[in-house]
Design an enzyme around this catalytic site. Sequence first.
Site, PDB file in Angstrom:
ATOM      1  N   TYR A 137      60.291  -4.148 -32.856  1.00  0.00           N
ATOM      2  CA  TYR A 137      58.973  -4.607 -32.417  1.00  0.00           C
ATOM      3  C   TYR A 137      58.388  -5.569 -33.451  1.00  0.00           C
ATOM      4  CZ  TYR A 137      53.933  -4.482 -31.538  1.00  0.00           C
ATOM      5  OH  TYR A 137      52.621  -4.835 -31.330  1.00  0.00           O
ATOM      6  N   SER A 190      51.025  -9.104 -34.363  1.00  0.00           N
ATOM      7  CA  SER A 190      50.766  -7.798 -34.978  1.00  0.00           C
ATOM      8  C   SER A 190      50.870  -7.934 -36.484  1.00  0.00           C
ATOM      9  CB  SER A 190      51.784  -6.763 -34.489  1.00  0.00           C
ATOM     10  OG  SER A 190      51.651  -5.556 -35.226  1.00  0.00           O
TER      11      SER A 190
END
Length: 255
Positions: free
Chosen positions: A165, A152
């Site tokens: 995350y 990500s």
Amino acid sequence: MLKNFTMIIVGGASGLGAKIAEMAADSGVGTIGILDVNVEAAEQMAMSLRDKGVISASASCDISRQADARQGFDSVLARLADCGHDGQVDTLINTAAIFPRKPVLDINDDDWDASNAVNVKGTYHMMVTAIRHMRKQDLRSEVRGRIVNITSVDAFKAHPQNAHYAATKAAVVSLTKSLAHEVAPDILINSVAPAGIATQRAIELGIVEELAKASPLGRGAKPSEIAEWVLMAGGPKNSFMTGENIIVSGGYIYA
């Protein structure tokens, strides 16, 4: 060429993983295995691929546990073998992850453990399982196999609303490089780092507008726009790239 190509997609029952499976089938990939924690959704995806003429099977596993991850991988291969598949795995694609959101000062032990278990350990377990299998395979144009991990752009930006995350995705970037170095030159491992994707899950969470505001392009990525890069990194046209992280952020990386 792709008719004899086999992909195993972890987290392939929904979201980006499902789009990758769909586009792989449309591009001519002949065999696709679906691994997902959701048994029914995984089988529904496999059925939809079979309707397209693809050899496909599904299996469920908890990738956070090493033994279970291996069993799931073996199970989907055994089910593909029942359809006449020869056991070759050309590409593993790791899309499975959890996306928690919580203020950075409120993240507790359970939050950390859950994120690390799936996003880091799960990705690692599936990579190691696939590597052990791929190392037994014959070379195809100098390559025994390919692995693509979904990271990500959050790994490279400050994210106080989902720091755990982001931290796990930074860990996957590092693991990608380390394992790519370990298994070179005949297994290629890369990662793709998207910014916000306008998946059904993102719509349900109500964060699509947030994603759009964060992007210079004024929108979240379509799943197909990210899937294109994943399929390129995991496909036969990639014969030289390894240990790389492909950022596809719509400009968010520099915003």
